[in-house]
Design a protein around this motif. Structure first.
Motif, PDB file in Angstrom:
ATOM      1  N   GLN A   1     -82.679 -13.339  -2.685  1.00 34.34           N
ATOM      2  CA  GLN A   1     -83.377 -13.955  -1.599  1.00 34.34           C
ATOM      3  C   GLN A   1     -83.228 -13.457   0.038  1.00 34.34           C
ATOM      4  OE1 GLN A   1     -83.247 -18.287  -1.622  1.00 34.34           O
ATOM      5  NE2 GLN A   1     -84.835 -18.357  -3.507  1.00 34.34           N
ATOM      6  N   LEU A   2     -81.715 -13.351  -0.268  1.00 32.33           N
ATOM      7  CA  LEU A   2     -81.124 -12.760   1.131  1.00 32.33           C
ATOM      8  C   LEU A   2     -81.614 -11.333   1.462  1.00 32.33           C
ATOM      9  CD1 LEU A   2     -79.247 -13.233   3.526  1.00 32.33           C
ATOM     10  CD2 LEU A   2     -77.344 -12.236   2.167  1.00 32.33           C
ATOM     11  N   ASP A   3     -81.778 -10.413   0.222  1.00 28.83           N
ATOM     12  CA  ASP A   3     -82.037  -9.066   0.223  1.00 28.83           C
ATOM     13  C   ASP A   3     -83.555  -9.105   0.652  1.00 28.83           C
ATOM     14  OD1 ASP A   3     -79.985  -7.838  -0.117  1.00 28.83           O
ATOM     15  OD2 ASP A   3     -80.205  -7.585  -2.407  1.00 28.83           O
ATOM     16  N   ALA A   4     -84.466 -10.043   0.457  1.00 27.16           N
ATOM     17  CA  ALA A   4     -85.794  -9.759   0.417  1.00 27.16           C
ATOM     18  C   ALA A   4     -86.144 -10.255   2.009  1.00 27.16           C
ATOM     19  CB  ALA A   4     -86.550 -11.010  -0.342  1.00 27.16           C
ATOM     20  N   ALA A   5     -85.411 -11.350   2.250  1.00 29.05           N
ATOM     21  CA  ALA A   5     -85.494 -11.900   3.640  1.00 29.05           C
ATOM     22  C   ALA A   5     -85.091 -10.803   4.664  1.00 29.05           C
ATOM     23  CB  ALA A   5     -84.593 -12.934   4.008  1.00 29.05           C
ATOM     24  N   VAL A   6     -83.975  -9.952   4.723  1.00 31.30           N
ATOM     25  CA  VAL A   6     -83.578  -8.853   5.310  1.00 31.30           C
ATOM     26  C   VAL A   6     -84.563  -7.705   5.639  1.00 31.30           C
ATOM     27  CG1 VAL A   6     -81.818  -7.133   5.861  1.00 31.30           C
ATOM     28  CG2 VAL A   6     -81.036  -9.520   5.383  1.00 31.30           C
ATOM     29  N   ASN A   7     -85.098  -7.413   4.486  1.00 36.77           N
ATOM     30  CA  ASN A   7     -86.118  -6.312   3.990  1.00 36.77           C
ATOM     31  C   ASN A   7     -87.408  -6.505   4.911  1.00 36.77           C
ATOM     32  OD1 ASN A   7     -86.982  -3.793   2.664  1.00 36.77           O
ATOM     33  ND2 ASN A   7     -88.318  -5.345   1.928  1.00 36.77           N
ATOM     34  N   ASN A   8     -87.766  -7.800   4.890  1.00 37.28           N
ATOM     35  CA  ASN A   8     -89.215  -8.206   5.561  1.00 37.28           C
ATOM     36  C   ASN A   8     -88.886  -8.280   7.048  1.00 37.28           C
ATOM     37  OD1 ASN A   8     -91.526  -8.955   3.836  1.00 37.28           O
ATOM     38  ND2 ASN A   8     -89.797  -9.420   2.600  1.00 37.28           N
TER      39      ASN A   8
END
Length: 282
Positions: free
Chosen positions: A55-62
């Motif tokens: 979830q952290l990767d997804a949030a930073v990516n977006n």
């Protein structure tokens, strides 16, 4: 009976809330690529199926994706930086008594920039977007009873200073933080007492209000407070101050490098280099 009807009402309300909330998988789904999850509503279940780091990767990516709507923020941010820089130069010209751009002026400008940035970060006007949107949470530190985060459980157990809620002692600590830096700005030759107060308020915040320490940019102001102490605790010996500044620069560059050693580097690099619309096309 009334109690039965009341219990049934609570049960119905709880069921309605549970039905309205997004479904979260009991076990993380490793088959979902975090970098394919978007902020669209249709990806809600995919996001919920990720573990914490996914979830952290997804949030930073977006958050790092180029967006033309953010373009004006670059110009506004640049203008706001110029305003802050002009304030630092103006304060130094007014308070130092030195001729502009001499060695003495630059020495005063260094201490004043450190002090001014500390106050600006403490009150939320070091970044333009906080001024524009009027975020009020930086005022919480001056409210008794507001939540704080001590550095560790041992510190949190100290009577009066510890705890998870701010007391009048914490409020006085934050006021002292600002006054110490005002004292540093208006002093042409800062005294050892001023230097110790700069360091002491920083050490207090690090231990007893660690969340605020992180918020004001403690990774900079922590070492800077040691630099100020090393520079002004004596007027004759400056080797310690020079060594501290060198160590700060080394830690900064090494820390930036270590922070990019991982799979999140793709998003970090993207955020730093392709966020401007013109760079997104390269």
């Amino acid at each position: 009976p009334f109690s039965s009807r009341l219990g049934g009402l609570f049960e119905t309300s709880r069921s309605a809330v549970a039905a309205a909330m997004p479904k979260v998988a009991k076990t993380p789904d490793s088959s979902v690529d975090p970098f394919t999850v978007t902020t669209e509503k249709r990806d809600m279940d995919k996001f919920a199926s990720l573990d914490f780091w996914g979830q952290l990767d997804a949030a930073v990516n977006n958050a790092s994706k180029p967006d033309l709507k953010k373009l004006p923020l670059f110009f506004v941010g640049g203008a706001w930086w110029c305003i802050n820089a002009a304030v630092c130069v103006g304060l130094t010209w007014y308070s130092s008594g030195s001729e502009m751009w001499t060695s003495a002026f630059h020495e005063a400008l260094l201490k004043n920039t450190i002090a001014y940035d500390g106050i600006a970060s403490h009150h939320g006007f070091s970044m333009c977007y906080r001024v524009l949107v009027g975020q009020p949470e930086y005022n919480n530190k001056f409210r008794p009873g507001s939540i704080k985060e001590p550095h560790n459980s041992v510190v949190a157990s100290i009577p009066g200073l510890g705890g998870q809620r701010r007391t009048n002692i914490d409020i006085l600590g934050h006021v002292a933080w600002d006054l110490a830096r005002v004292w540093l700005i208006i002093s042409r030759e800062p005294s050892p007492q001023c230097a110790w107060l700069i360091f002491g308020t920083m050490a207090w915040m690090y231990l007893f209000d660690h969340g605020e320490y992180v918020g004001v940019g403690g990774m900079y102001h922590g070492p800077w407070s040691v630099f100020i102490l090393a520079k002004y605790y004596t007027a004759s010996e400056q080797a310690a101050a020079t060594s501290m500044l060198q160590a700060l620069l080394i830690l900064l560059y090494v820390g930036c490098g270590l922070g990019k050693m991982g799979p999140w580097f793709v998003a970090v690099f993207n955020q730093e280099w392709t966020l401007p619309p013109w760079a997104a096309r390269l």
